[in-house]
Write a protein that holds these residues in place. Structure first.
Motif, PDB file in Angstrom:
ATOM      1  N   TRP A 278      70.696  29.408  14.865  1.00 22.79           N
ATOM      2  CA  TRP A 278      71.901  29.210  14.061  1.00 22.79           C
ATOM      3  C   TRP A 278      73.049  29.983  14.698  1.00 22.79           C
ATOM      4  N   ARG A 279      74.103  29.282  15.101  1.00 28.08           N
ATOM      5  CA  ARG A 279      75.231  29.913  15.764  1.00 28.08           C
ATOM      6  C   ARG A 279      76.412  30.046  14.813  1.00 28.08           C
ATOM      7  N   LEU A 280      77.117  31.152  14.964  1.00 33.62           N
ATOM      8  CA  LEU A 280      78.329  31.330  14.166  1.00 33.62           C
ATOM      9  C   LEU A 280      79.383  30.313  14.590  1.00 33.62           C
ATOM     10  N   GLU A 281      80.093  29.784  13.616  1.00 35.53           N
ATOM     11  CA  GLU A 281      81.236  28.949  13.931  1.00 35.53           C
ATOM     12  C   GLU A 281      82.328  29.825  14.555  1.00 35.53           C
ATOM     13  N   PRO A 282      83.073  29.304  15.541  1.00 35.73           N
ATOM     14  CA  PRO A 282      84.106  30.116  16.186  1.00 35.73           C
ATOM     15  C   PRO A 282      85.079  30.730  15.178  1.00 35.73           C
ATOM     16  N   GLY A 283      85.267  32.034  15.284  1.00 39.19           N
ATOM     17  CA  GLY A 283      86.210  32.730  14.425  1.00 39.19           C
ATOM     18  C   GLY A 283      85.729  32.963  13.015  1.00 39.19           C
ATOM     19  N   ARG A 284      84.450  32.686  12.729  1.00 39.59           N
ATOM     20  CA  ARG A 284      83.944  32.851  11.370  1.00 39.59           C
ATOM     21  C   ARG A 284      82.648  33.666  11.377  1.00 39.59           C
ATOM     22  N   MET A 285      82.564  34.605  10.444  1.00 34.54           N
ATOM     23  CA  MET A 285      81.329  35.347  10.227  1.00 34.54           C
ATOM     24  C   MET A 285      80.542  34.785   9.056  1.00 34.54           C
TER      25      MET A 285
END
Length: 343
Positions: A278-285
């Protein structure tokens, strides 16, 4: 007198009960580490007088015989020498001990020099390396990641990796590397880490399993950076690394939510419990995206095995979907290997 006899009987019984182990150990006690340590110290004094100081020993039983003796190096504060020695066999890791010691010292000096390249690269851009993976790579650094800071921190750490790559020689661990992974822990977790003794060599302190365990038993983040022709993609990709129980809870939440939604189209659907990355969406934690495999119909045992269908889903921190599911069919090639589209 009777008490003494009883204590003696108990000791004898303890040895008898562990007889099969004692055949290997040679006595009812420590598995020969003292003898191995003395032999290693004598070897070091003979071939490298004054250069090495034994600072630890651990048994290699039951994996192999003998012990691993750890040395500090007099003129290199960072280096740690690890020598596998078995006095009973008169060998070191299956080889002549003099040559094995020479190789171990050379390896320790090389590892220490590579570590200094890594440390200096990260220090120069403001990130202290507080732990390393067992191989001496995968550094752990400290940062507070939030929606406001995550892109900046990932880019800055990517700059550290670029400095590390640029300063590394072609024969080094990073020479020709295709990717690098950096672990990021919060300041609160870092403050409680098991630091070890300042007197220990740096590479002994930073690669200890209890230190790394004290960091990774908490939720943290791993950032991967692709490297091509010596150039690092500093944008990186971050993922959440959870302890086992939290990972299982996240998985159950997202699997149930996805199954409930898919049943509108596939009434008998079964969602695989395999946990993909599961990867973080860019700019989002608070947003992460990953794949789940599913079967429109279960097999005869009610399971989902070798699925050829997948769903790409974006969730919140708990695993609740926050966007429309994206279904992908034919995700396996002719050999059965998964070929999930990048995301």
């Amino acid at each position: 007198m009777a008490g003494t006899r009883r204590r003696g009987w108990r000791a004898a019984a303890a040895c008898a009960l562990t007889g099969s182990l004692m055949v290997l150990a040679g006595a009812c006690g420590v598995l020969g580490t003292d003898d191995d340590r003395r032999a290693a110290e004598e070897l070091a004094d003979k071939h490298l007088p004054g250069q090495l100081k034994a600072i630890g020993v651990r048994t290699l039983f039951p994996g192999t015989g003998g012990s691993e003796v750890t040395f500090a190096v007099a003129d290199d504060r960072d280096a740690v020498v690890r020598l596998r020695i078995d006095k009973s066999k008169g060998s070191c890791d299956g080889k002549a001990c003099a040559g094995a010691l020479t190789e171990a010292v050379a390896r320790a000096r090389t590892d220490a020099a590579e570590f200094r390249t890594l440390r200096d690269a990260f220090d120069s851009c403001g990130y202290e390396v507080i732990a390393l993976g067992a191989s001496g790579a995968s550094p752990h650094v400290v940062a507070e990641l939030t929606n406001d800071t995550v892109e900046k921190v990932i880019s800055e750490i990517g700059g550290c990796v670029q400095r590390w790559v640029a300063a590394s020689g072609p024969e080094s661990r990073m020479g020709g590397a295709k990717a690098s992974h950096v672990n990021v822990v919060s300041p609160a977790v870092a403050a409680e880490r098991k630091r070890g003794k300042d007197s220990w060599p740096t590479l002994m302190r930073l690669t200890r399993s209890d230190l790394v365990g004290s960091l990774t038993r908490h939720t943290h983040h791993s950032i991967s950076y692709e490297i091509e022709a010596g150039q690092v993609d500093t944008a990186g990709r971050a993922r959440v690394v959870r302890p086992f129980e939290q990972r299982q809870e996240f998985g159950r939440t997202v699997q149930k939510a996805v199954a409930d939604e898919l049943r509108a189209t596939y009434p008998d659907v079964v969602v695989s419990d395999y946990q993909w990355v599961w990867r973080l969406e860019p700019g989002r934690m608070d947003r992460q995206t990953g794949y789940l495999l599913f079967c429109p119909r279960p097999d005869e045992r009610g399971r989902c095995v070798n699925s050829d269908d997948a769903v790409l889903v974006t969730t919140d921190e708990r695993g609740n979907p926050v966007e429309k599911l994206r279904i992908v069919h034919d995700v396996r090639d002719g050999t059965g290997a998964l070929r999930l589209p990048p995301y």
